[in-house]
Design an enzyme around this catalytic site. Structure first.
Site, mmCIF file in Angstrom:
data_model
loop_
_atom_site.group_PDB
_atom_site.id
_atom_site.type_symbol
_atom_site.label_atom_id
_atom_site.label_comp_id
_atom_site.label_asym_id
_atom_site.label_seq_id
_atom_site.Cartn_x
_atom_site.Cartn_y
_atom_site.Cartn_z
ATOM 1 N N GLU A 110 0.933 -1.294 -0.050
ATOM 2 C CA GLU A 110 0.044 0.151 0.182
ATOM 3 C C GLU A 110 0.930 0.926 -0.019
ATOM 4 O O GLU A 110 2.024 1.133 0.745
ATOM 5 C CB GLU A 110 -0.853 0.145 1.312
ATOM 6 C CG GLU A 110 -1.785 1.149 1.489
ATOM 7 C CD GLU A 110 -1.009 2.255 2.289
ATOM 8 O OE1 GLU A 110 -1.643 3.505 2.201
ATOM 9 O OE2 GLU A 110 -0.116 2.028 2.965
ATOM 10 N N ARG A 155 -9.535 9.890 0.479
ATOM 11 C CA ARG A 155 -8.460 9.250 0.870
ATOM 12 C C ARG A 155 -8.022 8.174 -0.164
ATOM 13 O O ARG A 155 -8.339 7.051 -0.180
ATOM 14 C CB ARG A 155 -8.215 8.433 2.230
ATOM 15 C CG ARG A 155 -6.953 8.251 2.886
ATOM 16 C CD ARG A 155 -6.910 7.693 3.880
ATOM 17 N NE ARG A 155 -5.649 7.406 4.502
ATOM 18 C CZ ARG A 155 -4.909 8.501 5.204
ATOM 19 N NH1 ARG A 155 -5.411 9.638 5.451
ATOM 20 N NH2 ARG A 155 -3.662 8.156 5.856
ATOM 21 N N ARG A 157 -5.485 5.738 -2.188
ATOM 22 C CA ARG A 157 -4.368 4.972 -2.116
ATOM 23 C C ARG A 157 -4.068 3.840 -3.178
ATOM 24 O O ARG A 157 -5.269 3.367 -3.859
ATOM 25 C CB ARG A 157 -4.196 4.282 -0.824
ATOM 26 C CG ARG A 157 -4.054 5.345 0.498
ATOM 27 C CD ARG A 157 -2.744 5.820 0.463
ATOM 28 N NE ARG A 157 -2.700 6.821 1.558
ATOM 29 C CZ ARG A 157 -2.931 8.253 1.571
ATOM 30 N NH1 ARG A 157 -3.314 8.579 0.372
ATOM 31 N NH2 ARG A 157 -2.487 8.717 2.533
#
Length: 319
Positions: A110, A155, A157
């Protein structure tokens, strides 16, 4: 299935895998405050507090999945983007060192979404080229918490899943988008009075500007340029690690008692951590930093459940 966790932080990835049915057998983190938070919530058995570069990989236990949210500052569009020329960026090669020794069946990585674009794509190509020679097949996807985790935070990612088994890789599919049903009011109770340390006081130089701009309760705000730019958001903007250094970067709300910053526990909730996840006795700025450095747990859980589905299917086919 056994998971080894590198750059574990406070354990967001570990928690997602644990909730999906995996067993965390070994974890590593160098930040002593993050280690304290991890141990408070996961216990003391599996966490090794040490510089990964100094760890003898052959002494690590065997595992099936290597999970790592490796340091992102070197690749973030918000930083200097020095990539592998930065000491933190070079820590990626410690993952390669572990893979070379242990050859796990699956690798889960990640990082910030900008990893894909960094240095015109050459950085991501390097990540790919470092791991493919060991026999791995890749899939990756950029996922936003609001679209994939039912969490009202923007968010993004990138998640990378690599398999030793090509057929398993072909069967693996990243989760589909889901409807955002959780809103800010489900997480933030504006009728509760918090500690005075979270509230902006009249003595603050930007207090009058905040009073002028921050009038809507159902939304969240972010302060920029010393209060000259106060932006309003319907969902929480990206929580950043710099919240632990620059207090003005902590998102702001208006509740029944005044204008205040989000608390660390509200930040945890905006990452999908359960209510029983607690901070130890650490400085407030460390708690904010840990939130900004963590992952959205429900997103990781959904990916981990798909990995588990593929593993179970492969096991049943083998029988």
């Amino acid at each position: 299935m056994k998971v080894c966790s590198l750059f574990s932080g406070i354990g967001g990835i570990d928690l997602g895998f644990q909730q999906a049915g995996f067993d965390i057998v070994w974890a590593n983190e160098i930040d002593n405050y993050a280690v304290a938070t991890y141990r408070k919530n996961f216990g003391n058995d599996n966490m090794v507090e040490k510089d990964l570069r100094k760890i003898n990989v052959s002494q690590m236990p065997d595992f099936d999945v290597l999970a790592a949210g490796f340091p992102c500052q070197s690749f973030s569009s918000a930083g200097k983007q020095r990539g592998f020329n930065d000491e933190r960026g070079q820590l990626f090669f410690e993952i390669v060192r572990v893979v070379e020794e242990k050859h796990p069946e699956i690798i889960f990585l990640e990082n910030v979404a900008n990893l894909l674009e960094h240095d015109d794509g050459r950085t991501f190509l390097r990540v790919y080229n470092e791991l493919v020679p060991f026999g791995y097949s890749f899939k990756y996807c950029v996922m936003d918490a609001q679209d994939y985790g039912n969490i009202p935070q923007h968010r993004e990612r990138v998640f990378i899943v690599a398999f030793k088994n090509l057929e398993m890789c072909e069967k693996f599919k990243f989760p589909n988008k889901i409807k955002l049903e959780t809103n800010l009011n489900d997480i933030i109770d504006r009728t509760v009075k918090h500690s005075d340390c979270y509230y902006y006081k009249a003595s603050n130089p930007i207090y009058e500007k905040l009073k002028l701009h921050i009038q809507n309760q159902p939304v969240v705000y972010r302060i920029r340029n010393n209060g000259n730019d106060i932006r309003k958001y319907k969902i929480c903007p990206t929580l950043t690690a710099s919240m632990g250094v620059f207090q003005h970067q902590i998102p702001v709300i208006k509740d029944d008692f005044g204008i205040r910053k989000l608390t660390p526990y509200e930040c945890l909730a905006l990452l999908g951590f359960p209510k029983n996840f607690r901070f130890p006795n650490i400085p407030l700025e460390k708690a904010y930093k840990q939130c900004g450095n963590s992952v959205v747990v429900p997103v990781v859980k959904r990916i981990a459940k798909e990995i588990m589905r593929v593993l179970n299917k492969e096991t049943n086919n083998a029988k």
